[in-house]
Structure formats: C-alpha cells, structure tokens
Design an enzyme around this catalytic site. Structure first.
Site, PDB file in Angstrom:
ATOM      1  N   ASN A  42       0.948   0.427   6.064  1.00 22.86           N
ATOM      2  CA  ASN A  42       1.080   0.294   4.698  1.00 22.86           C
ATOM      3  C   ASN A  42       1.319  -0.820   3.954  1.00 22.86           C
ATOM      4  O   ASN A  42       2.242  -1.511   4.572  1.00 22.86           O
ATOM      5  CB  ASN A  42       2.116   1.536   4.489  1.00 22.86           C
ATOM      6  CG  ASN A  42       3.431   1.525   5.058  1.00 22.86           C
ATOM      7  OD1 ASN A  42       3.663   0.703   6.067  1.00 22.86           O
ATOM      8  ND2 ASN A  42       4.620   2.180   4.438  1.00 22.86           N
ATOM      9  N   CYS A  53      -1.616   3.579   2.163  1.00 22.85           N
ATOM     10  CA  CYS A  53      -1.199   4.073   3.419  1.00 22.85           C
ATOM     11  C   CYS A  53      -1.931   3.181   4.532  1.00 22.85           C
ATOM     12  O   CYS A  53      -2.952   2.569   4.419  1.00 22.85           O
ATOM     13  CB  CYS A  53      -1.316   5.384   3.587  1.00 22.85           C
ATOM     14  SG  CYS A  53      -0.518   6.627   2.412  1.00 22.85           S
ATOM     15  N   GLU A  55      -3.035   4.510   7.249  1.00 25.80           N
ATOM     16  CA  GLU A  55      -4.434   5.100   7.612  1.00 25.80           C
ATOM     17  C   GLU A  55      -5.662   4.731   6.899  1.00 25.80           C
ATOM     18  O   GLU A  55      -6.598   4.346   7.442  1.00 25.80           O
ATOM     19  CB  GLU A  55      -4.463   6.641   7.492  1.00 25.80           C
ATOM     20  CG  GLU A  55      -3.291   7.208   8.276  1.00 25.80           C
ATOM     21  CD  GLU A  55      -2.098   7.482   7.548  1.00 25.80           C
ATOM     22  OE1 GLU A  55      -1.672   6.489   6.818  1.00 25.80           O
ATOM     23  OE2 GLU A  55      -1.422   8.632   7.626  1.00 25.80           O
TER      24      GLU A  55
HETATM   25  N1  THU Z   1       2.705   6.418   4.307  1.00 22.10           N
HETATM   26  C1  THU Z   1       1.633   6.131   5.379  1.00 22.10           C
HETATM   27  O1  THU Z   1       1.249   4.929   5.169  1.00 22.10           O
HETATM   28  N2  THU Z   1       1.096   6.686   5.717  1.00 22.10           N
HETATM   29  C2  THU Z   1       1.486   8.053   6.058  1.00 22.10           C
HETATM   30  O2  THU Z   1       1.020   8.749   7.011  1.00 22.10           O
HETATM   31  C3  THU Z   1       2.610   8.656   5.055  1.00 22.10           C
HETATM   32  C4  THU Z   1       3.193   7.654   4.415  1.00 22.10           C
HETATM   33  C5  THU Z   1       3.446   5.348   3.616  1.00 22.10           C
HETATM   34  C6  THU Z   1       3.029   5.252   2.044  1.00 22.10           C
HETATM   35  C7  THU Z   1       4.390   4.499   1.567  1.00 22.10           C
HETATM   36  O3  THU Z   1       4.198   3.134   1.676  1.00 22.10           O
HETATM   37  C8  THU Z   1       5.455   5.037   2.603  1.00 22.10           C
HETATM   38  O4  THU Z   1       4.718   5.378   3.746  1.00 22.10           O
HETATM   39  C9  THU Z   1       6.492   6.040   2.047  1.00 22.10           C
HETATM   40  O5  THU Z   1       5.519   7.251   1.539  1.00 22.10           O
END
Ligand code: THU
Length: 132
Positions: A42, A53, A55
């Site tokens: 992220n 994110c 993913e």
């Molecule tokens: N986040 C992800 O990268 N993937 C997920 O599956 C859930 C949330 C990140 C977004 C943000 O930078 C942090 O986690 C908190 O929400």
C-alpha cells in the site's frame, strides 16, 4: 510456488509499505500461471483518498507490464489477528482481469484463508454488462 511461499512474499512486501497515516502495512503477491509473481504494497498519500492498496499496486504493475490474464492466486498479508481481506475497490479491479482468481488472505500470525474471488464479489460487474 506454494501458498506458503506466496504468502511469505506478500508478507515481505509489508516492509515496503508507505503508510504513515494508517500505520497499517499491507503486502500483496500476484501469481501468474507461468510462475511470474507481481508484488505490491500500500502507498498512501497526504490526500488520503489518493492512496492505493497493496493488491491494486500488484495488479497495476502486472497490467502495465503487459499482463491481462493468466492470474492464478493473490496473497494479501497484513498485521494483527484478522485476515487481511481485499477491500471492495480491489475486488472489483481484480474481477476485471481475474474472475477465477483464488485469494489467500493472511494475518500477522502466519495463518491464512483461501477463498475464490467470486465468493468475495458475487455478481461482480464486468464488461459483458456494458454490451447489453
Ligand atoms: N489496505 C490494503 O492495502 N489492502 C487491504 O486489503 C486493506 C487495506 C491498505 C489501505 C490503507 O493504506 C491501509 O491499508 C489502511 O486501510
């Protein structure tokens, strides 16, 4: 590549996370049928909504390298006891290129759950809908 290895790769990507606002590092590893793995983390921004994110970082890296299909599994790793399931936006983005994808959601303790994307996003919206 075993599930455990893919999760380990996702977990190692948590170190690259740029998350000064949430302090919640996430790593992802997207396995292709030829064995190639695209990783992501992220990446947050002071304008919070501009953050991306782990993913989607992995997916966009893959697509920008010319991949549009053949994605087999995606491992996602976060901290804490809860499994790190992809958010709604990531599920939809993944659906575009990999409706058959298997998602491995890991927690910070090394446990994981494996679920098909189709179960995480029932009746996903796709290009076929636009043709009707
Ligand atoms: N986040 C992800 O990268 N993937 C997920 O599956 C859930 C949330 C990140 C977004 C943000 O930078 C942090 O986690 C908190 O929400």
């Amino acid at each position: 590549m075993t599930d455990t290895q893919l999760i380990q790769l996702a977990r190692s990507m948590m170190e690259r996370a740029y998350c000064p606002y949430s302090r919640f590092p996430v790593g992802a590893a997207l396995l292709c049928e030829d064995g190639t793995v695209f990783t992501g983390c992220n990446v947050e921004n002071a304008a919070y909504g501009s953050s991306i994110c782990a993913e989607r970082t992995a997916l966009v890296k893959a697509v920008s390298e010319g991949r549009r299909g053949g994605f087999v599994k995606l491992a996602v790793a976060g901290g804490g006891e809860d499994f790190c399931w992809p958010c709604g936006a990531c599920r939809q983005m993944l659906w575009e290129f990999a409706p058959e994808l298997e998602v491995l959601a890991a927690n910070g303790m090394g446990a994981f759950r494996s679920v098909p994307l189709a179960r995480l996003l029932p009746h996903g919206f796709g290009s076929a809908q636009l043709e009707k």
